[in-house]
Design an enzyme around this catalytic site. Structure first.
Site: not given
Ligand code: ZN
Length: 467
Positions: A19, A107-108, A117, A241, A243, A245-246, A328
């Site tokens: 990142r 992501s967020h 990832k 979120d 992407d 995944d949450r 998650h």
């Protein structure tokens, strides 16, 4: 050493992912080299098929192209699944039987960030794996070959897989807020095919995140979702979120169903089918989780925090379900054991559709504890692990004290427990306290604050809870 080598800035190689800030620490040149290195690792393990996806950030298509160019140079066969949430890419690696997957996503994080990832042979690629990748770039030690890339969209198949998981029952009214993130397009396809009535807000992909930060664990980001739930009389509200995944969930009264509470609800349906199943929750989770899983005949286990760590522990323990306070939710029962917030949402809706109880009633039926949310305590990056080690050393001198040091310290007392751990991803210490009574919570917070002061960390983040 902080200078970039071969376009790769060392700060971007993190614990769970890559990142950085686009154009500063994360560049096209760097991405191409990461592609060469990752392709090399896959090839040297005897694989060649790599699925690649990207999120809705403005920089993602450019970074994805650079990454794919690097992968191809190693002789890899790349399936480009295109724009979508991280779990769609995870699905693609299973569905296309890829050897590995790479997801270009920030992501967020703020809009100027991006990252990657990775997974290899169905397992998270993290920690030492990422450092080994950095070494290959530094040494420019790459496989050479003539690979190829094909466009291989999987959105329709992914949505069909999600729809197939929905179980019949009463019609639900649901509000959704994907936060202008990467899940928007597949969510629209999903809602068109799910039974019930669906209201979507912030459902256009926009890498500038105009409505709010795409992080559903911060309650202020759920305001629009709560309004939509109230306005449309919904049974539940669901947010993702950036992407996908949450997951974040609110009930019909707009109250947040936190990660550990959601896990208890999801676990009941799993345990009905698989009595005695192992269910994991991270070290920040409420005692509620451990008590309820045991009461329902399951085997609760505590895991370190971190989606890669929890997924690995899941494989090692054969757990059917796992979750984190961060949202998650990982389902291995009838699914791939990946953190797929859309799949978790479908499982939740299946439970609600079949149940005579509402989500609000399920929440109210849970034993109550007095607890704080996750407390984020500012602490210098180079101090955070030391502070936790200092606290652990001091606690070790207290005879008879019950300290669980799987990840940071989780201290149990007759009042309840308190936790202090170092974030693996940010310059913060994470705390949480939970007690049976308000007085007990004050005592736990007082002890946590005392420990922080002894290590010269400002306990200001605890103030709102120190009544
Ligand atoms: Zn995410």
């Amino acid at each position: 050493m902080s200078a970039a080598i071969a376009g790769l800035h060392p700060s971007i190689l993190r614990e769970y992912d890559i990142r950085g800030i686009v154009g500063e620490t994360l560049t096209e040149d760097g991405m191409r080299n990461i592609g060469r290195a990752f392709g090399t690792i896959v090839r040297r393990q005897g694989g060649s098929r790599i699925a690649v996806g990207y999120d809705g950030r403005l920089s993602s298509p450019m970074l994805e192209a650079a990454l794919v160019a690097g992968l191809i140079e190693t002789g890899a066969a790349v399936s480009r699944v295109g724009l979508g949430p991280s779990p769609m890419l995870y699905y693609a690696t299973h569905h296309l039987q890829s050897d590995a997957g790479m997801m270009v996503t920030g992501s967020h994080n703020p809009a100027d960030y991006n990252g990657i990832k990775m997974l290899l042979q169905g397992r998270p690629f993290f920690g030492p794996d990422i450092q080994a990748l950095g070494d290959l770039v530094r040494r420019q030690d790459f496989e050479r070959g003539s690979g190829q890339a094909e466009e291989r969209p999987v959105a329709a198949e992914y949505v069909a897989r999600l729809v197939a998981a929905m179980e019949p029952g009463r019609a639900l009214r649901v509000a959704w807020d994907p936060g202008n993130g990467a899940a928007c397009d597949v969510l629209k396809l999903l809602c068109a095919r799910l039974p019930g009535t669906h209201t979507l807000v912030n459902a256009e992909v926009d890498g500038t995140f105009p409505a709010h930060h795409p992080d559903p664990t911060v309650e202020s980001n759920l305001e629009q979702l709560k309004s939509a739930v109230r306005e449309h009389g919904c049974d539940a509200g669901i947010a993702f979120d950036g992407d996908g995944d949450r997951i974040g969930v609110v009930d019909s009264a707009g109250r947040v169903i936190w990660g550990d509470q959601l896990l208890v609800i999801l676990a009941k349906a799993v345990l009905d089918e698989l009595p005695g199943a192992t269910i994991l929750a991270d070290v920040k989770s409420s005692q509620l989780f451990f008590d309820e899983i045991e009461r329902m005949g399951g085997k609760p286990l505590m895991s370190k925090t971190g989606h890669s760590l929890i997924k690995n522990m899941m494989t090692e323990t054969g757990a059917s379900l796992a979750g984190e306070m961060s949202g998650h939710s990982v389902v291995a029962h009838r699914y791939y054991g990946v953190d797929d917030a859309l799949y978790a949402a479908v499982r939740l809706l299946s439970i609600l559709a079949r149940s005579s109880a509402t989500l609000a009633e399920m929440r109210d039926a849970m034993p109550t504890f007095v607890n704080t949310p996750e407390l984020r305590i500012d602490c210098a990056e180079q101090r955070k692990f030391e502070v936790v080690a200092e606290v652990r050393r001091r606690l070790k001198t207290i005879p008879g004290l019950n300290v669980h040091d799987l990840d940071g310290v989780r201290v149990s007392t007759p009042d309840g427990w308190w936790l202090l751990r170092a974030s693996n991803t940010q310059p913060v210490l994470v705390g949480r306290c939970e007690a049976k009574t308000a007085e007990g919570l004050s005592r736990l917070l007082g002890e946590l604050a005392r420990q922080l002061r002894m290590s010269e960390v400002d306990p200001e983040a605890l103030q709102p809870y120190l009544a």
